[in-house]
Design an enzyme around this catalytic site. Structure first.
Site, PDB file in Angstrom:
ATOM      1  N   VAL A  13       0.826  -1.189   0.000  1.00 40.51           N
ATOM      2  CA  VAL A  13       0.000   0.000   0.000  1.00 40.51           C
ATOM      3  C   VAL A  13       0.874   1.257   0.000  1.00 40.51           C
ATOM      4  O   VAL A  13       1.955   1.290   0.596  1.00 40.51           O
ATOM      5  CB  VAL A  13      -0.944  -0.008   1.227  1.00 40.51           C
ATOM      6  N   GLY A  16       2.282   3.508  -4.803  1.00 40.72           N
ATOM      7  CA  GLY A  16       1.969   4.362  -5.956  1.00 40.72           C
ATOM      8  C   GLY A  16       1.443   3.630  -7.171  1.00 40.72           C
ATOM      9  O   GLY A  16       1.567   4.136  -8.295  1.00 40.72           O
ATOM     10  N   ASN A 132       9.542   2.811  -7.869  1.00 41.29           N
ATOM     11  CA  ASN A 132       8.850   4.086  -7.979  1.00 41.29           C
ATOM     12  C   ASN A 132       9.411   5.109  -6.981  1.00 41.29           C
ATOM     13  O   ASN A 132      10.138   4.759  -6.056  1.00 41.29           O
ATOM     14  CB  ASN A 132       7.351   3.857  -7.726  1.00 41.29           C
ATOM     15  N   GLY A 433     -28.488 -31.600  19.357  1.00 34.41           N
ATOM     16  CA  GLY A 433     -28.940 -30.626  20.348  1.00 34.41           C
ATOM     17  C   GLY A 433     -27.832 -30.362  21.349  1.00 34.41           C
ATOM     18  O   GLY A 433     -26.771 -31.007  21.327  1.00 34.41           O
ATOM     19  N   SER A 435     -25.645 -30.154  24.847  1.00 30.55           N
ATOM     20  CA  SER A 435     -25.360 -31.104  25.917  1.00 30.55           C
ATOM     21  C   SER A 435     -26.435 -30.964  26.990  1.00 30.55           C
ATOM     22  O   SER A 435     -26.782 -29.850  27.400  1.00 30.55           O
ATOM     23  CB  SER A 435     -23.979 -30.802  26.519  1.00 30.55           C
ATOM     24  N   GLY A 436     -27.010 -32.086  27.408  1.00 25.93           N
ATOM     25  CA  GLY A 436     -28.064 -32.044  28.404  1.00 25.93           C
ATOM     26  C   GLY A 436     -29.454 -31.861  27.835  1.00 25.93           C
ATOM     27  O   GLY A 436     -30.438 -31.771  28.590  1.00 25.93           O
ATOM     28  N   SER A 507     -23.111 -32.508  17.649  1.00 26.91           N
ATOM     29  CA  SER A 507     -22.890 -32.100  16.247  1.00 26.91           C
ATOM     30  C   SER A 507     -23.275 -30.638  16.039  1.00 26.91           C
ATOM     31  O   SER A 507     -24.281 -30.337  15.403  1.00 26.91           O
ATOM     32  CB  SER A 507     -23.645 -33.012  15.278  1.00 26.91           C
TER      33      SER A 507
END
Length: 598
Positions: A13, A16, A132, A433, A435-436, A507
């Protein structure tokens, strides 16, 4: 007819680049006269995006087409900021030459080396170094030659390439179009002279014939197969192979916009007809039958990671190569590259803008060449299946030995015959779903009821699987992906045996659940969302896991430090606040019976 040069500009960057392009277009006469008077800032000629004008940087790849009396040009101006390196890779993928811009005062920067490395990776072998802002260092020849020597040494370390160095001042026009009187020691070309005369080897012209099929044209009895020739040439009467099926055909006609051709070659776009009817469709490859490309489902590749989220080894992405699109998984990277030192560093993943090497597995064999031999047939992109975003560019090295020497064995007793013997329709009931939430409890009740009905079942519980098959896996995002992949493969084998499989896994990621669904195929996957709010799951917390996660004792715990992505369209949703475990089990069994009856 004028020749065409596709080239790109790159650099860090504020070196030029945009000013250089503006100067080149204006002074070469390529900028229309009605625009010359409107442009006071040369950089704005190339910077098309409003955000670029406001920030003073190049964000997108600006593609510019222009011509001089000697040649036509297609320019890709690549962004300089590190965060936009992915855009730069896009510009390099179709270029034949690269202008590497360097600020004479700053010298080579890490981003300069990164851009040169990516350009070399993506097949560019012809480089121009434009040093440059030479006016800021008093047009010092020693400074110019030191920078040129440094880039030449870097290119030699990454594989080499033809390098021409030119001292310029984009702001004042020195050696851009007109030769500068301030550099009498420079005996090389101006930038425009270089662009008009540099020679680059045509891509793919020396390779045997290959054409990916993009479209099938049907009009009554007429049928032709359209595409862009990726390599070599073809004539009527030539024998060809249709890959990956390896059926053979003979070319009857080569149809183009201006009429039939006697010969066609890369990179022409044509439509081919065959002397006899043959099954050929989009995604197939028409190729030289004596020297075909590779067909494999596993290969080694270099990856340039472009995704904001890191690579998850084992996660299924979509791989697009030419006209072929196929699900694919990336294995744990073998290493990543330090662009500054070119060291190979150990890593478990790839982050944004990192470059590494890894093995890639595809869901079915694809047709390809190595990227070194053929850029169009060896380059691919990876796409996130959920967002649709491109997350990586890949360059194929070679097919893995096992991919070409391990083949599926045809079996006499099929999955359908095993299922018929058991008198049931195999299914994978996937309970997901928090845990638990009650996944294992409900799955156990469902299996008990199915067993009482005489069904042949097997229950895979997430904890039990981690005690055996997946005992080597932890709970990082990558390990969770692999945990589900292995569980899905095991479940697929058991449904092939004719069983109804119940899998109770947190999952947490939709991508992996979708991967297992695709793995099963044939409507055998039933997603069951055990929907329990986080606060209720924490209240139950029989194992004390949430409390430990809140205390910082368990890392990456789903719902606390790692996200859970609920299903969007599950086949069955169980609201555990409104439905007891027994009622839920009855609902699931009834669902299966209704489907079997239908």
């Amino acid at each position: 007819m004028k020749s065409m040069l596709r080239f790109m500009t790159s650099g860090s960057v504020d070196d030029g680049k945009s000013t250089l392009i503006g100067r080149l277009l204006r002074d070469s006469g390529a900028l229309p006269e009605d625009r010359i008077g409107d442009v006071t800032d040369l950089a704005l000629i190339a910077d098309g995006l409003e955000a670029e004008r406001e920030q003073g940087i190049t964000i997108d790849v600006a593609h510019l087409s222009f011509a001089t009396s000697r040649r036509r040009f297609l320019l890709a101006d690549a962004p300089g900021h590190e965060q936009y390196t992915r855009n730069m890779a896009t510009g390099a993928s179709n270029a034949d030459a690269a202008i590497v811009l360097v600020d004479a005062f700053k010298g080579l920067l890490p981003q300069t080396r990164r851009h040169a490395y990516i350009a070399r990776l993506l097949g560019i072998r012809t480089f121009c170094l434009a040093v440059n802002k030479m006016d800021l260092v008093g047009f010092d020849r020693d400074r110019f030659e030191a920078i040129a020597a440094e880039l030449a040494a870097f290119l030699a370390r990454i594989g080499g390439g033809a390098l021409t160095a030119i001292p310029v001042s984009a702001l004042h026009g020195d050696n851009v179009v007109e030769r500068s009187t301030d550099t009498p020691w420079h005996e090389g070309p101006t930038l425009l002279d270089y662009l008009e005369t540099v020679e680059v080897a045509p891509q793919g012209s020396h390779i045997r014939f290959r054409m990916p099929v993009q479209h099938v044209i049907r009009d009554g009895s007429f049928r032709a197969y359209a595409g862009t020739i990726a390599a070599g040439q073809v004539k009527p009467g030539d024998d060809v192979a249709i890959l990956p099926s390896n059926r053979h055909a003979r070319i009857e006609r080569i149809v183009a916009m201006g009429g039939d051709l006697e010969v066609a070659e890369a990179p022409q776009s044509v439509a081919l007809t065959f002397t006899d009817p043959i099954d050929c469709s989009r995604g197939d490859m028409i190729a030289d039958p004596e020297h075909p490309p590779h067909i494999a489902d596993q290969f080694e590749a270099t990856l340039i990671w472009m995704g904001d989220a890191p690579l998850l080894p084992g996660r299924q992405y979509l791989l697009k190569i030419g006209t072929q699109t196929v699900p694919a998984t990336v294995q744990k990277p073998k290493h990543k590259i330090s662009v500054d030192t070119l060291e190979q560093l150990a890593t478990k993943t790839l982050e944004l803008n990192e470059i590494g090497t890894a093995n890639v597995w595809t869901a079915r064999p694809i047709v390809f060449e190595s990227y070194e031999a053929n850029r169009p047939l060896g380059g691919f992109i990876l796409i996130d299946r959920l967002s649709g975003n491109t997350v990586a560019a890949g360059l194929i090295h070679f097919a893995l030995y096992r991919a070409e020497n391990v083949h599926a064995q045809a079996l006499t007793v099929t999955a359908e015959r095993r299922a018929a013997l058991m008198g049931q329709a195999p299914k994978l009931l996937w309970f997901t779903g928090l845990s638990g939430a009650g996944k294992s409890t409900i799955a156990n009740l469902v299996e008990t009821k199915l067993h009482a009905l005489g069904r042949h079942t097997f229950l895979m519980d997430g904890d039990n699987v981690r005690l055996g098959l997946n005992r080597d896996l932890g709970f990082t995002a990558a390990d969770r992906v692999e945990n589900i992949r292995r569980a899905g493969e095991a479940a697929r084998l058991m449904t092939d045996a004719g069983l109804i499989v119940l899998a109770a896994f947190i999952s947490p990621f939709r991508a992996e659940r979708d991967m297992v669904r695709a793995m099963m195929g044939g409507g055998r996957f039933v997603e069951i969302f055990i929907d329990t709010p986080l606060e209720e799951a924490e209240r139950r917390d029989a194992k004390g896991l949430y409390a430990r996660a809140r205390a910082g004792e368990i890392a990456n715990f789903t719902g606390i430090a790692s996200p859970y992505e609920p299903p969007e369209r599950p086949e069955i949703r169980i609201d555990t606040l409104a439905t007891s475990a027994g009622t839920a089990a009855d609902l699931i069994v009834r669902y299966l019976e209704d489907r079997d009856a239908g």
